[in-house]
Scaffold this motif. Structure first.
Motif, short mmCIF file in Angstrom:
data_model
loop_
_atom_site.label_atom_id
_atom_site.label_comp_id
_atom_site.label_asym_id
_atom_site.label_seq_id
_atom_site.Cartn_x
_atom_site.Cartn_y
_atom_site.Cartn_z
N TYR A 175 3.65 -0.31 5.16
CA TYR A 175 1.84 0.54 4.96
C TYR A 175 0.71 -0.28 4.74
O TYR A 175 -0.87 0.21 4.86
N HIS A 176 0.65 -2.49 4.17
CA HIS A 176 -0.53 -2.13 3.73
C HIS A 176 -1.06 -3.28 5.34
O HIS A 176 -2.20 -3.27 5.20
N TRP A 177 -0.23 -3.83 6.23
CA TRP A 177 -0.33 -4.36 7.04
C TRP A 177 -1.58 -4.29 7.94
O TRP A 177 -2.58 -4.36 8.89
N ALA A 207 0.82 -0.86 -0.17
CA ALA A 207 0.04 0.25 0.45
C ALA A 207 1.33 1.00 -0.17
O ALA A 207 2.13 1.47 0.47
N PRO A 208 0.49 2.32 -0.70
CA PRO A 208 1.07 3.61 -0.62
C PRO A 208 1.25 4.08 0.92
O PRO A 208 0.16 3.97 2.03
N ALA A 209 2.73 4.65 1.09
CA ALA A 209 2.79 5.44 2.28
C ALA A 209 1.55 6.13 2.82
O ALA A 209 0.94 6.83 4.08
N PHE A 255 -9.96 2.16 1.98
CA PHE A 255 -10.44 3.02 0.77
C PHE A 255 -9.33 4.14 0.27
O PHE A 255 -8.21 3.81 1.34
N ASP A 256 -9.04 4.01 -0.84
CA ASP A 256 -7.54 4.64 -1.31
C ASP A 256 -7.76 6.42 -0.65
O ASP A 256 -7.68 7.05 -1.68
N VAL A 257 -7.97 6.66 0.37
CA VAL A 257 -7.96 8.00 1.16
C VAL A 257 -6.57 8.71 -0.08
O VAL A 257 -7.21 10.01 0.30
N GLU A 258 -5.84 8.14 -0.21
CA GLU A 258 -4.66 9.11 -1.12
C GLU A 258 -5.23 9.62 -1.59
O GLU A 258 -4.42 10.95 -2.00
N ARG A 259 -6.15 8.92 -3.03
CA ARG A 259 -6.28 10.15 -3.84
C ARG A 259 -7.34 11.12 -3.53
O ARG A 259 -7.41 12.18 -4.77
N ALA A 282 8.00 4.50 -1.42
CA ALA A 282 7.36 3.49 -2.41
C ALA A 282 6.55 2.65 -1.61
O ALA A 282 6.64 2.92 -0.66
N ALA A 283 5.41 2.12 -2.39
CA ALA A 283 4.67 1.59 -1.91
C ALA A 283 5.32 0.11 -1.33
O ALA A 283 6.37 -0.40 -1.29
#
Length: 292
Positions: free
Chosen positions: A151-153, A10-12, A279-283, A146-147
């Motif tokens: 950042y995912h777990w 996941a993205p940081a 959700f992809d809140v970084e958007r 980088a992803a």
């Protein structure tokens, strides 16, 4: 191997923004209750019934000490939201928030709605949630990380803890003496009626929606079946992101429905922040940059 790595990365910025959203919600939540917390800790000591980590105490701490801890939690919340000194502040804030909310619940009814917020904060505080979208990242002035799975777990763990809460709620319904008959809606309808009567007797008012819906028994059957499906099926939301998002949106709507019918506020859930990790809140950051 690389495709698997991408799938669990996941993205940081996503984790960082979730941290900021959870921290921002907590800051507003605590700031609005500062005066109330000062009153609570001055309640008759006979009312003190410690829960959670507060069970380590046999008697309440002096009120000025409790006030200082509450204010320290507010300060740590602000720093946590900013992502300042996260390696120290993250765990410290998690501990202070756990203590403050547990101490508040030790004086009156237990507000189970605080549980998800505390668990999410514990996960974020123990993770690399300030590598991006934080004061730490601004001061470091390095390239965007980088992803990565790190950042995912934490996001997955937040989602898993959320689903566990709903699953336990569903299990508690069918584990009662009347078992699966809860799905008929009769228990839910009675609960709404009792809640409305209690409000009227004690000087409050039942939600107008409750009066309008009470006569429609079929609707309560629909509500009961729907809630059981969403609660007992909660673990399925972890099998795929699309299903998880649909589940999260469904519960977001359910909580607003509960607010309309019973006047019960699950503030963290109703804010949507409780479900942000799906959700992809970084958007939102990308959208903000484009609109400058």
């Amino acid at each position: 191997m690389s495709s698997v790595r991408r799938a669990v990365s996941a993205p940081a910025a996503r984790l960082g923004l979730v941290r900021a959203l959870v921290g921002g919600y907590t800051l507003v939540y605590l700031a609005r209750r500062r005066k109330m917390l000062r009153k609570v800790v001055r309640t008759d000591p006979a009312m003190f019934a410690p829960v959670g980590p507060v069970r380590a105490l046999r008697r309440p701490v002096p009120a000025p000490v409790a006030d200082a801890l509450n204010d320290a939690t507010l300060v740590s919340t602000a720093l946590f939201t900013l992502g300042a000194g996260h390696r120290l502040i993250g765990p410290l804030h998690s501990a202070l928030l756990s203590w403050t909310l547990s101490y508040r619940n030790s004086w009156s009814m237990i507000f189970h709605t605080d549980n998800a917020l505390v668990v999410h904060t514990l996960v974020l505080g123990a993770s690399r949630a300030a590598d991006a979208v934080s004061a730490d990242a601004l001061l470091a002035r390095g390239p965007q990380p980088a992803a990565h799975p790190r950042y995912h777990w934490p996001l997955r763990l937040m989602n898993a803890s959320t689903t566990a809460v709903y699953l336990l709620s569903g299990v508690s319904k069918v584990a009662r003496a009347d078992g699966w008959s809860w799905a008929t809606g009769d228990s839910l309808r009675r609960q709404v009626a009792i809640d409305g009567v209690r409000k009227e007797v004690f000087g409050s008012h039942a939600a107008p929606t409750a009066y309008a819906l009470y006569r429609h028994k079929a609707l309560f059957t629909l509500f009961a079946v729907g809630s059981l499906i969403l609660e007992l099926g909660a673990p399925l939301s972890l099998l795929g992101r699309r299903f998880g998002r649909l589940w999260a949106v469904s519960w977001f709507g359910m909580h607003w429905g509960i607010r309309a019918i019973m006047g019960i506020k699950f503030r963290y859930q109703m804010s949507g922040v409780a479900f942000a990790a799906w959700f992809d809140v970084e958007r939102l950051l990308e959208l903000a940059r484009r609109t400058r």
